[in-house]
Write an enzyme that holds these catalytic residues in place. Structure first.
Site, PDB file in Angstrom:
ATOM      1  N   SER B 148       0.801  -1.707   0.637  1.00 18.15           N
ATOM      2  CA  SER B 148      -0.053   0.098  -0.246  1.00 18.15           C
ATOM      3  C   SER B 148       1.164   1.145   0.361  1.00 18.15           C
ATOM      4  O   SER B 148       1.495   1.556  -0.560  1.00 18.15           O
ATOM      5  CB  SER B 148      -0.966  -0.251   0.677  1.00 18.15           C
ATOM      6  N   ASP B 314      -8.121  -6.961  -4.764  1.00 14.37           N
ATOM      7  CA  ASP B 314      -8.027  -5.177  -4.781  1.00 14.37           C
ATOM      8  C   ASP B 314      -8.691  -3.993  -5.352  1.00 14.37           C
ATOM      9  O   ASP B 314      -8.663  -4.387  -6.171  1.00 14.37           O
ATOM     10  CB  ASP B 314      -6.025  -4.883  -4.506  1.00 14.37           C
ATOM     11  N   HIS B 348      -7.910  -5.652  -0.565  1.00 17.74           N
ATOM     12  CA  HIS B 348      -6.800  -4.353  -0.525  1.00 17.74           C
ATOM     13  C   HIS B 348      -6.096  -5.471   0.714  1.00 17.74           C
ATOM     14  O   HIS B 348      -4.751  -5.756   0.821  1.00 17.74           O
ATOM     15  CB  HIS B 348      -7.145  -3.062  -0.219  1.00 17.74           C
TER      16      HIS B 348
END
Lengths: 368, 368
Positions: B148, B314, B348
């Site tokens: 991320s 995601d 995610h």
């Protein structure tokens, strides 16, 4: 021919028995009609609106800049041809555009219901419409069409009033609201409830309209994300900046931020927060199989020709959810239905904005 | 062998020249280390944290119930094996866990910066870390790993300090933040800014921690939606109700609502709202191609072996975005990279929770 737009409100004094066991009494239903009812009342098409929609589906009032929400679809020579069909769209109970909702006066007082308003369901909304049509002496219609929450209504009509409509056309909807959609509604409801200006439901609607309600604006901003898709946002906004010099300013804005902000705050000028809470509640607890042993059993009630239309990039009600209805019908050898998934980058909003991708299909379904 | 968890803070008096042209001076960087630095300092692995993460990536302090955020990945015998590697994770500047951020005292006064804190970028965060490593006399590392926003840092390291790391492993990230992710950040920032308890940035941090900040809770709730996927929500929550009798109560709660509420409000106990605004700003304006004519030109700077890992579901940083980096590298005949898309329903969050799907891959990449 002219659209012949008419708006009416009917008042009902008989109690409306709700799914919850509670009663709504009395109540009003506001609706619009377009076109002309033929002599044997055999040309009626019912259109159902979505969460923040209203009965104003087509045409433009004198003081309006924008036409009704499905104006591209409904009118003379359009897919839902008002030269041929008499179209009715009613504002759902629980909403805030004339039909009885949480800010309506609670009989016999003149104070608004606010939290005393009962939870209504999609099935209740449909029941109230069915009672309106009874009063209008309409007992069978050509078709019921709706997208999103409008599609939920169309499907509930199909199951609970199987002899009422010949055709059901449900777009961008689902058989039961899934947690992804409930989660977005939760952001909105929490945001509204925690806004001090909401005053725990005891706000002054005029003050709210005037000043806006940031909690509802934030909630609507989240809603707008769910109506779009990654692809439509890339296309619409990309990484464009509102002002080129905003990059290193904490409050410099990307175009997508301005879009959300504008639409979020504008929303608070025309929608009521309690209505938002009640209608999202109705959406959250929507489940076609409630009261049945299974979805299959519920769907077996359907006798109308059923048209299911999903949009490939719908993030709110995924194509899979519509396909699931199709699958269950097929498993039960129910053949009187058609399912199509329309390729679209628009996301959930496609049912409102990409009319050219499905209007011919609706025309065909109606004229079949 | 023991994890040998150590926490340190280094103080820097030299100005940090930021991408915006502004200066941060002085500043602190807090970091954790695990394992032992070998004699020739050739066994360093840098781990970079995400938006609300911290330098506390592994191990458990005495007063903690939960271990560091990547504890499953970092430790003796684990993928990032602390028997072999000396692992460093620093808290990014702009954050609120020891490194200088908007609530740090502004020199020479003792008042917090608040809005006087400069906008920092991912590149600035990386620059500050590079300066820390200089002080620690570490000039080349085995690998930099992050997911991320941590992946953004890893990629920025690869481009701006091409000789610093032998291997770069970036997970669940992108080459430039797309409008979908910016939109979610917007909901959060708007919600924080409009909370009266935020007091336009002049809140008392202790009061906020004690009472919570509903605006930030709502924003975090939206964030949690973006960390999940339709599939993971269906799996985790379905349409389960917290209490079975809540169906017709306006405030009856689905499990997914309770989950969002709990995590949203809990978040306000341990994270600072101004840090949230500054870090999401850094994420929004993250763009690897800034300062270059194109992404291709930026990527040409990379000399490290680059590992790109995306997760199929995601929703925040879509697989396509990682694939785009792979495509651009391939177009330019840059062959020293590998891209894999891991099938996962988690969304995610997969980079934090589905370690068993990629830890072997990271081990292999490190030991290569």
């Amino acid at each position: 021919m002219s659209l012949n737009l008419q708006t009416h409100t009917e008042h009902f004094t008989n109690p409306l028995y709700l799914e919850s066991g509670r009663i709504l009494e009395p109540y009003d239903i506001t609706y619009e009609t377009y076109g002309e009812l033929n002599e044997d009342k055999s040309n009626v098409v019912v259109v159902c609106h979505a969460l923040t929609g209203s009965h104003h589906a087509a045409g433009t009032y004198e003081d309006e800049r924008k036409a009704g929400w499905w104006d591209g679809l409904i009118g003379s020579g359009k897919a839902v041809d008002t030269d041929k069909y008499f179209v009715i769209c009613t504002n759902v109970i629980g909403s805030c555009f004339g039909s009885t909702g949480p800010m309506s006066p609670k009989h016999p007082h003149h104070e608004p219901y606010r939290y005393k308003f009962p939870v209504v369901t999609i099935k209740d909304m449909v029941k109230a419409q069915r009672i309106l049509f009874d009063r209008l002496d309409i007992h069978r219609v050509e078709a019921i069409i709706g997208g999103s929450m409008g599609g939920m209504q169309a499907l509930q009509f199909a199951i609970h009033y199987p002899n009422f409509a010949k055709k059901i056309i449900a777009l961008a909807t689902t058989y039961a609201t899934q947690p992804w959609a409930i989660a977005f509604n939760k952001v909105a409801s929490e945001s509204i409830l925690k806004d001090p200006e909401f005053k725990q439901g005891y706000y002054d609607p005029e003050v709210i309209k005037e000043n806006g309600l940031s909690g509802m604006a934030v909630g609507r901003m989240a809603g707008h994300i769910s109506f779009l898709s990654h692809e439509s946002m890339d296309e619409k906004f990309g990484r464009e900046y509102k002002r080129t010099d905003g990059l290193y300013e904490l409050f410099g804005k990307f175009q997508v931020e301005s879009y959300l902000e504008y639409n979020g705050y504008n929303f608070t000028k025309w929608f009521d927060p309690l209505a938002y809470l009640y209608i999202t509640k109705a959406i959250n607890i929507y489940d076609l199989s409630r009261g049945f042993d299974s979805l299959a059993e519920a769907l077996q009630k359907i006798t109308a020709k059923l048209h299911l239309i999903s949009f490939s990039n719908d993030m709110l009600f995924k194509s899979d959810e519509m396909k699931h209805i199709d699958d269950v019908l097929n498993e039960n050898a129910q053949t009187n239905h058609k399912y199509i998934d329309i390729q679209s980058d628009y996301g959930h909003d496609a049912f409102l904005v990409e009319l050219e991708k499905f209007d011919f299909y609706i025309k065909e379904a109606l004229d079949e």
